[in-house]
Design a protein around this motif. Structure first.
Motif, mmCIF file in Angstrom:
data_model
loop_
_atom_site.group_PDB
_atom_site.id
_atom_site.type_symbol
_atom_site.label_atom_id
_atom_site.label_comp_id
_atom_site.label_asym_id
_atom_site.label_seq_id
_atom_site.Cartn_x
_atom_site.Cartn_y
_atom_site.Cartn_z
ATOM 1 N N UNK A 184 0.779 -1.231 0.000
ATOM 2 C CA UNK A 184 0.000 0.000 0.000
ATOM 3 C C UNK A 184 0.810 1.281 0.000
ATOM 4 N N UNK A 185 1.849 1.379 0.796
ATOM 5 C CA UNK A 185 2.449 2.710 0.954
ATOM 6 C C UNK A 185 3.968 2.730 0.889
ATOM 7 N N UNK A 186 4.560 1.830 0.138
ATOM 8 C CA UNK A 186 5.957 1.990 -0.220
ATOM 9 C C UNK A 186 6.991 1.362 0.674
ATOM 10 N N UNK A 187 8.202 1.884 0.573
ATOM 11 C CA UNK A 187 9.385 1.261 1.156
ATOM 12 C C UNK A 187 9.755 1.896 2.495
ATOM 13 N N UNK A 213 14.886 21.077 5.094
ATOM 14 C CA UNK A 213 15.765 20.062 5.687
ATOM 15 C C UNK A 213 16.866 19.644 4.727
ATOM 16 N N UNK A 214 16.583 19.672 3.418
ATOM 17 C CA UNK A 214 17.605 19.330 2.434
ATOM 18 C C UNK A 214 18.700 20.391 2.436
ATOM 19 N N UNK A 215 18.308 21.635 2.455
ATOM 20 C CA UNK A 215 19.293 22.720 2.493
ATOM 21 C C UNK A 215 20.171 22.609 3.737
ATOM 22 N N UNK A 216 19.548 22.373 4.881
ATOM 23 C CA UNK A 216 20.303 22.256 6.121
ATOM 24 C C UNK A 216 21.303 21.105 6.055
ATOM 25 N N UNK A 227 10.710 9.772 3.897
ATOM 26 C CA UNK A 227 10.590 10.681 5.047
ATOM 27 C C UNK A 227 11.883 11.488 5.136
ATOM 28 N N UNK A 228 12.064 12.360 4.153
ATOM 29 C CA UNK A 228 13.351 13.029 3.993
ATOM 30 C C UNK A 228 13.797 13.854 5.196
ATOM 31 N N UNK A 229 12.930 14.656 5.815
ATOM 32 C CA UNK A 229 13.417 15.429 6.953
ATOM 33 C C UNK A 229 14.017 14.555 8.056
ATOM 34 N N UNK A 230 13.405 13.406 8.314
ATOM 35 C CA UNK A 230 13.944 12.512 9.351
ATOM 36 C C UNK A 230 15.284 11.923 8.919
ATOM 37 N N UNK A 231 15.386 11.500 7.676
ATOM 38 C CA UNK A 231 16.619 10.873 7.191
ATOM 39 C C UNK A 231 17.729 11.906 7.031
#
Length: 237
Positions: A16-19, A110-113, A33-37
């Motif tokens: 249903x909702x991916x990896x 979060x990516x920039x940081x 969940x990019x901000x967490x990773x």
């Protein structure tokens, strides 16, 4: 690095909702969940580049440098826009290839940081912005004479739409080298709202000339199955 992330495990994708990935015994995190990773230095690269064998950054960067050479553009004179910069690997690769200056853009703060933390000095600037709202982004990029575009996996799916690709190309002058990678499923021309049709429309309208179009293995899923992308290399019209 492997010892630092010894308790990180891949979990096969539910229907249903991916990896997902497991961070130790108690935390399950969606792969997107990019901000967490991004919050953990080196975790994104360990999971995506090492465990999932992602090749899009290398393929996109090499494609861009080939386009610049073919078009007679000297990398050392170019300011290149890196769309969907994430933690900065693509920017680092094109800088290593001789590009003078790279400007990053990503929708996530979060990516920039993470990029500024892990790869300081790679970007001349890193703008948080949305290509579906190009006027604000164009204003932020006004100080830079952009001469090319590179993007690894930023377009398609849960990321940027075909309209975002079209808007991104309008930020460049005619004759600028471009290279981007997109999931082959989103390049199906039978989908009127997909990237395949968008690329055809850009070519027909003279806004993009395709120099290369290549299928390659982008990465594997968390259960080990291959995912194929297309590399599109070209120049703006």
């Amino acid at each position: 690095m492997a010892d630092v992330f010894a308790d990180v495990r891949l979990l096969g994708p539910p229907e249903t909702d991916g990896e997902y990935i497991a961070l130790g015994e108690r935390e399950l995190v969606h792969l997107h969940a990019y901000p967490r990773i991004y919050a953990v230095p080196g975790l994104y690269e360990h999971v995506v580049q090492e465990l999932l064998q992602c090749r899009s950054p290398q393929v996109a960067a090499a494609g861009f440098l080939r386009a610049a050479e073919r078009l007679g553009s000297e990398p050392g004179s170019l300011t290149v826009l890196d769309v969907g910069s994430g933690t900065g690997l693509v920017g680092e690769l094109v800088r290593d290839g001789g590009v003078a200056q790279v400007v990053g853009v990503d929708a996530l703060p979060a990516a920039r940081e993470a990029s500024l933390r892990d790869r300081p000095g790679v970007y001349a600037d890193y703008v948080v912005g949305n290509l579906l709202r190009p006027d604000a982004l164009r204003e932020a990029l006004r100080p830079y004479a952009l001469g090319g575009l590179v993007s690894a996996g930023a377009f398609g799916g849960t990321h940027a739409t075909p309209r975002a690709l079209e808007n991104a190309l309008t930020l460049l002058p005619a004759g600028a080298p471009v290279a981007f990678t997109i999931d082959e499923r989103w390049m199906d021309v039978s989908d009127p709202d997909g990237f395949g049709v968008a690329v055809e429309r850009l070519v027909a309208g003279g806004r993009l000339a395709v120099l290369e179009r290549t299928r390659f293995q982008h990465r594997v899923t968390t259960s080990g199955e291959p995912i194929f992308y297309e590399l599109v290399v070209g120049r703006t019209g």
